[in-house]
Motif scaffolding. Structure first.
Motif, PDB file in Angstrom:
ATOM      1  N   ARG A   1      -3.341   9.369   6.200  1.00  0.00           N
ATOM      2  CA  ARG A   1      -2.335   9.221   7.253  1.00  0.00           C
ATOM      3  C   ARG A   1      -1.756   7.811   7.241  1.00  0.00           C
ATOM      4  O   ARG A   1      -2.264   6.937   6.534  1.00  0.00           O
ATOM      5  CB  ARG A   1      -3.007   9.469   8.612  1.00  0.00           C
TER       6      ARG A   1
ATOM      7  N   ALA B   1      -3.895   4.417   6.861  1.00  0.00           N
ATOM      8  CA  ALA B   1      -5.210   4.743   6.294  1.00  0.00           C
ATOM      9  C   ALA B   1      -5.675   3.681   5.285  1.00  0.00           C
ATOM     10  O   ALA B   1      -6.868   3.581   4.989  1.00  0.00           O
ATOM     11  CB  ALA B   1      -5.159   6.112   5.618  1.00  0.00           C
ATOM     12  N   GLY B   2      -4.733   2.915   4.761  1.00  0.00           N
ATOM     13  CA  GLY B   2      -5.104   1.865   3.799  1.00  0.00           C
ATOM     14  C   GLY B   2      -4.552   2.088   2.397  1.00  0.00           C
ATOM     15  O   GLY B   2      -4.960   1.403   1.453  1.00  0.00           O
TER      16      GLY B   2
ATOM     17  N   GLU C   1       6.524   0.398  -2.020  1.00  0.00           N
ATOM     18  CA  GLU C   1       7.194   1.339  -1.111  1.00  0.00           C
ATOM     19  C   GLU C   1       8.710   1.097  -1.094  1.00  0.00           C
ATOM     20  O   GLU C   1       9.495   2.024  -1.112  1.00  0.00           O
ATOM     21  CB  GLU C   1       6.606   1.169   0.295  1.00  0.00           C
TER      22      GLU C   1
ATOM     23  N   THR D   1      -2.595  -0.952   0.982  1.00  0.00           N
ATOM     24  CA  THR D   1      -3.582  -2.011   0.746  1.00  0.00           C
ATOM     25  C   THR D   1      -4.324  -1.745  -0.557  1.00  0.00           C
ATOM     26  O   THR D   1      -4.475  -2.646  -1.396  1.00  0.00           O
ATOM     27  CB  THR D   1      -4.573  -2.071   1.932  1.00  0.00           C
TER      28      THR D   1
ATOM     29  N   ALA E   1      -9.113  -3.198   6.646  1.00  0.00           N
ATOM     30  CA  ALA E   1      -8.144  -2.162   6.238  1.00  0.00           C
ATOM     31  C   ALA E   1      -8.766  -1.220   5.216  1.00  0.00           C
ATOM     32  O   ALA E   1      -8.395  -0.053   5.127  1.00  0.00           O
ATOM     33  CB  ALA E   1      -6.899  -2.813   5.669  1.00  0.00           C
TER      34      ALA E   1
END
Ligand code: ATP
Length: 314
Positions: A35, A38-39, A81, A42, A16
């Motif tokens: 995008r 994209a990581g 998030e 992570t 990732a």
């Protein structure tokens, strides 16, 4: 404040994040752009010590996350998030609870929570149950909990996702207010949002660090050269594509018949002054006189599109 050295994260067979390195200094506000997939999440989970990297080192405030995770985490306020809100608690009681978790002194909690409620525009919903708040207010409550204990570093994962335009503007404004008081890193997939809030942007693309762009240091974008040359466009492009020190020659719409308009970019690391002189002389010697030559810097939007389209990975 935040240092990553060759950090890689694998989930089973999927890499990732691959070999990511950067430093963020005190009080910088950095946007993490990329995008979906994209990581970004992570990377933020690694910075906050939620899980360890598969390889590489992470230092927070000069301390090793792997050796002293508790001390590192004490410096960080994190809004994932989906903010971790206890829906049955009121806004105010929840923030008091988080303050106690973050070891704010008992006698300081009341004033601290008042300050955060005011800063985050939550005073009018202080007695409302979190489960009944609109998405915009929930995001603000998520940011508010990250501020409890006044951590040096604030990490926000896509803080405006799912908000309506008005709520988006409010959250952006709130992050802007935190600038200069904290070291802030926040992720987004919206270029304009990142542009409005921070001067430095780290772009991730398929797990790699595609760009570290600092608008305050103009050498972040490539040097571009816009030229008007008396000659036919195909011949001009052919000549430019064989010119040392430049790459990516492209034709722009012609304004005058027989005068080609083109743009080329200087190769990184080249002495741009010498490359410009050489371009001027070579074109003249080839019977392609230069009518106009202007230096331009790539703006963030151009950098983003170039990097994301994969044509110019650094
Ligand atoms: P988004 O904008 O959609 O949130 P992102 O940039 O935050 O995306 P990540 O969530 O970090 O991206 O995901 C990076 C890659 O790793 C994706 O391909 C994702 O499917 C994968 N991934 C993320 N978490 C896990 C996990 N726990 N196990 C396996 N794969 C995962």
């Amino acid at each position: 404040m935040i240092e990553l050295e060759s950090v890689t994260k694998k989930y089973g067979n999927l890499t990732a994040l691959r070999d990511v390195s950067f430093h963020i200094t005190e009080k910088e506000t950095v946007g993490l752009l990329g995008r979906n997939g994209a990581g970004k999440t992570t990377l933020l989970n690694l910075i906050t010590g939620y899980f360890p990297p598969s390889a590489g080192r992470i230092r927070i405030g000069g301390m090793e996350m792997a050796k002293d995770p508790a001390a590192c985490k004490r410096l960080i306020g994190y809004m994932p998030e989906r903010p971790p809100l206890y829906d049955e608690m009121t806004t105010e009681s929840y923030l008091r609870f988080v303050c106690r978790l973050r070891e704010v002194k008992k006698q300081a909690v009341r004033d601290h929570v008042e300050e955060i409620l005011a800063l985050c525009g939550l005073r009018e919903v202080r007695t409302r149950v979190l489960g009944h708040l609109s998405r915009g207010y929930r995001q603000r409550a998520g940011i508010a909990q990250a501020l409890c204990g006044a951590p040096e570093i604030l990490v926000f994962d896509e803080p405006t996702t799912g908000l309506d335009p008005q709520q988006t503007v409010e959250i952006r404004e709130l992050i802007r207010r935190l600038r200069g008081e904290h070291t802030v890193i926040f992720s987004s997939h919206i270029l304009s949002e990142v542009q409005q809030v921070c001067s430095r942007v780290i772009i991730l693309d398929e797990g790699r660090m595609a760009l570290d762009y600092d608008a305050e240091h103009p050498d972040s974008g490539r040097l571009l050269l816009r030229l008007k040359i008396a000659g036919e466009t195909p011949a001009v492009l052919k000549r430019l594509r064989h010119l040392d020190g430049f790459e990516d020659a492209e034709a722009l719409p012609e304004e005058e018949t027989g005068v080609a308009e083109v743009r080329v970019s200087a190769v990184r690391g080249e002495d741009s002054g010498a490359a410009l002189d050489r371009a001027f002389r070579t074109l003249a010697d080839s019977g392609l006189p230069v009518r106009m030559m202007r230096e331009e810097r790539e703006n963030l939007e151009e950098v983003f599109l170039r990097v994301i389209s994969g044509s110019g990975r650094q």
